[in-house]
Enzyme design. Structure first.
Site, mmCIF file in Angstrom:
data_model
loop_
_atom_site.group_PDB
_atom_site.id
_atom_site.type_symbol
_atom_site.label_atom_id
_atom_site.label_comp_id
_atom_site.label_asym_id
_atom_site.label_seq_id
_atom_site.Cartn_x
_atom_site.Cartn_y
_atom_site.Cartn_z
ATOM 1 N N GLU B 176 0.865 -1.195 0.000
ATOM 2 C CA GLU B 176 0.000 0.000 0.000
ATOM 3 C C GLU B 176 0.891 1.232 0.000
ATOM 4 O OE1 GLU B 176 -3.013 0.189 3.105
ATOM 5 O OE2 GLU B 176 -2.769 2.362 3.271
ATOM 6 N N GLU B 181 -2.650 11.400 3.124
ATOM 7 C CA GLU B 181 -3.655 11.178 4.162
ATOM 8 C C GLU B 181 -3.581 12.366 5.079
ATOM 9 O OE1 GLU B 181 -4.324 6.913 5.902
ATOM 10 O OE2 GLU B 181 -2.191 7.346 5.867
#
Lengths: 464, 301
Positions: B176, B181
């Site tokens: 990932e 974020e």
């Protein structure tokens, strides 16, 4: 009104503009011309008073509450120390500490987005009011006092140094501000204490964001207005909220002049830059506002049906009257109107009224609502007895019911009720008013059955 | 989260290849500036501009210029609250939909909206778009221009997952890459991470980049990575703020970033990473995506 404001705010600039035009008649004013000459010094108190700063305590406050403390400080050589008085401190007749710190030379704060400082207290406390924009009406650059007042209410401080941020609602307004800092704080549960403030300054944090202004406390209200009876948009409902870098939403109270108010139909109600509402015609309109170009949450839908129908003016000789609420007489002191409890509306007097020489209660009442057969109005009188205090086993009370047959919509109803008629037990279970001394009448209660809005005027006791 | 503790200032030198090219102006952490100056003194460069991107050959782009639903040839949706009903493994509170109330394109931007509403047993709705089975790529430059939302419990992300080698390969073995974020309650803090076997979840290889005198949620920013064999560079606007290489992985951990990855863009509400919204959280919250662009790895690095 808007034009006047514009002219006022820019009179200084116009003057300099004229001077420039006169001295350089062939040149246009370039973008570089520096109209404002106000200093941009961001510092209020770092290790001492910044240039031009004054200390002016509120009348009735503890005048020497503020001092410069060289022992306790967050940074540098000194801090601002504030000694909040105990309850009953003879040096503070109004029982609080409070002051403004103006710079009457005026400062251009338009490049900043917050007033910041470090603070701590001798015990955890909430400072009642703290902010900036207060000038005691002495600013030569303002047409009204405290035009751009900003107040943070109940600022919680602890015993450890921490940084606090009071955002500027719209910095573009503050091109010549005098009010650098102000505060007002009373005892905590009766006890005085000390708090310190250091590194007090304006800053451009760059992280004061996501403005959410509000008027009317963010509520959408509906109300009736009457031609030529002015109203005021409540200042306690005018706020600006920013999200800070800490993720906290910080809300401050902002003066009306930060807002641009709007009436959707100025032929019904006009609204001034200070939030004064003037109904001028029949119809409906909605009052809204923006702050810094952002639409404020909250509005008021106003319906103007016509002029206000005043109650009949009382004609009784003042000597025979004890008036609670009437323009015709001098009224006794009243603690509160609209003291809501349990669906009732009370009027509480302080001190209590000696109605022992009185024989009647007069009130004028009016409702615009249609009257149904089950509708009624209950009026109660409550006497606190010889101790002039609620309870104590000597309270008396009595009530009377005005039934639907005595009510009529859309007209003033004048009631002259013999005190001997207050024979019903009150909703709170009191009785005995009729036979009591009636020397300490403390409360007048209206309770309605089926009527939601009642207008009341000319409340007074009298004897013939 | 452990992730905060995991954050290490990578004090490595930025390789020569990232310097002295035309590109954005330098505004980066002091240590990198210092490194740049040292290098510049050797290379006799004319200025101190830093290039954060090198790959310029487009392989996929969506400018979101057509109003309505997103382009179905590029984007699919995750619907619901996760295959195990556990908020996509993170105890997230939202129910993802593909309704226009939650995702639409208007005026040249894709708008993902988190709504506070009771829906299918969840208290919030939002959207998660992904290019799985539609677009994936090994290496290259992946960037999006995004305006993030804000507020306690709000969790926007622009990220990638590795295409499964086989139906049995599961996360974190697939890998990932979190390009962007942020926690809505930390409006100045950007987080970029890599997750793989032995370094996933709270143990991810991660870095937080703190904006100074600025916020992420008040305007658009370009968030991107440049990814090649043995490195992933994270950047925001013209600032290269991190490089992750196999050397940064835990002892013995596998580098799982040499195969195709697909893109995800989502706006989550609540969950273990951000905590729940509270009374202060303003709804609806919107995440605006101006474009997504992917460039080919040019092999020259």
């Amino acid at each position: 009104m808007k034009n006047r404001k514009f002219i006022y705010l820019h009179s200084t600039f116009l003057l300099s503009l004229l001077l420039i035009l006169v001295s350089g008649c062939e040149r246009e004013v370039s973008d570089e011309v520096d109209f404002a000459s106000f200093q941009t010094n961001p510092e209020v108190f770092i290790d001492g008073f910044s240039g031009g700063l004054e200390y002016l305590p509120f009348g009735g406050s503890k005048l020497d509450a503020f001092s410069v403390d060289e022992e306790v400080k967050y940074k540098g050589t000194s801090s601002m120390r504030f000694d909040v008085p105990n309850f009953g401190d003879p040096e503070a007749t109004l029982g609080f500490a409070g002051a403004i710190f103006p710079d009457y030379g005026g400062r251009d704060l338009s490049g900043y987005d917050a007033l910041t400082f470090w603070a701590k207290a001798s015990k955890a406390a909430s400072i009642d009011q703290i902010g900036f924009g207060s000038d005691f009406g002495e600013s030569q650059f303002r047409d009204i006092q405290d035009k751009y007042l900003v107040t943070k209410q109940n600022l919680r401080i602890s015993t450890g140094w921490a940084k606090y941020v009071i955002p500027i609602p719209d910095a573009s307004k503050l091109i010549n501000e005098s009010g650098m800092f102000w505060y007002a704080e009373g005892p905590e549960d009766g006890d005085g204490y000390t708090f310190w403030i250091d590194e007090l300054k304006f800053e451009k944090l760059g992280t004061v964001a996501q403005p959410r202004p509000a008027i009317f406390g963010g509520e959408d209200l509906e109300a009736e207005a009457f031609i030529n009876i002015q109203g005021q948009i409540p200042q306690e409902g005018l706020t600006q909220t920013f999200n800070l870098a800490s993720g906290v939403n910080e809300t401050v109270f902002a003066a009306p002049s930060y807002f641009t108010f709007n009436s959707s139909d100025v032929d019904v109600v006009r609204v001034s830059e200070l939030g004064v509402l003037t109904p001028v015609g029949i119809g409906t309109t909605t009052i809204t506002a923006t702050l810094g170009g952002v639409k404020a949450q909250g509005s008021a839908a106003l319906e103007v049906k016509g002029g206000f129908n005043l109650a009949p003016v009382p004609t009784r000789n003042e000597e025979n009257v004890i008036s609670i609420f009437s323009d015709a007489y001098t009224n006794v002191p009243v603690d509160n109107y609209n003291g809501f409890f349990g669906g009732q509306t009370t009027t509480g007097t302080n001190p209590t009224i000696d109605a022992s020489g009185m024989t009647f209660l007069h009130v004028d009442i009016r409702t615009e609502e249609s009257i149904d057969s089950g509708d009624s109005i209950v009026i109660e009188l409550i006497d606190f007895g010889a101790d002039s205090a609620f309870g104590g086993g000597n309270d008396t009370g009595g009530g009377i019911t005005i039934s639907s047959g005595d009510l009529e919509s859309g007209t003033w109803i004048s009631l002259d009720i013999p005190l001997a008629s207050f024979t019903n037990n009150t909703g709170g279970g009191l009785s005995g008013f009729v036979n009591g001394a009636r020397a300490n009448v403390a409360q007048l209660v209206f309770a309605s059955g089926g009527i939601s809005t009642l207008t009341v005027d000319n409340m007074y006791f009298y004897t013939e | 989260m452990n992730q905060i503790n995991q954050v290490q200032m990578k004090e490595k030198m930025i390789p020569q290849r990232y310097l002295n090219r035309t590109g954005g102006t330098l505004s980066i952490m002091n240590k990198l500036v210092l490194a740049g100056i040292l290098l510049l003194s050797f290379s006799c460069a004319v200025d101190n501009e830093q290039t954060v991107t090198n790959f310029t050959q487009l392989t996929m782009q969506d400018e979101f210029d057509t109003d309505g639903a997103p382009d179905g040839s590029i984007w699919g949706y995750d619907i619901g609250n996760g295959p195990n009903g556990d908020g996509w493994g993170n105890q997230e509170l939202q129910y993802y939909t593909d309704r226009p109330e939650n995702v639409t394109i208007n005026n040249g931007v894709m708008i993902i909206t988190a709504q506070e509403e009771s829906f299918q047993g969840s208290g919030y709705t939002s959207a998660r778009l992904l290019t799985k089975d539609k677009f994936s790529q090994t290496y290259g430059r992946f960037e999006a221009r995004i305006r993030v939302p804000y507020g306690q419990g709000i969790w926007p992300a622009f990220w990638m997952l590795g295409v499964q080698d086989s139906p049995t390969e599961i996360w974190p073995f697939i890998g990932e890459i979190d390009i962007m974020e942020m926690r809505g309650q930390d409006p100045t803090k950007l987080i970029g991470s890599l997750h793989g076997p032995g370094y996933s979840g709270g143990e991810a290889i991660s870095k937080e980049y703190l904006l100074q005198n600025e916020r992420l949620d008040t305007g658009f920013h370009v968030y991107g990575i440049e990814w090649g064999p043995d490195y992933v560079n994270h950047y925001i606007d013209d600032v290269l703020y991190n490089q992750i290489t196999p050397e940064d992985l835990p002892e013995g951990a596998d580098w799982v970033f040499d195969n195709d990855f697909y893109i995800l863009i989502n706006l989550a509400v609540g969950g273990s990473f951000v905590g729940s919204p509270n009374a202060e959280t303003v709804f609806p919250q919107t995440m605006l995506v101006d474009y997504v662009r992917v460039y080919k790895y040019n092999g020259l690095n």
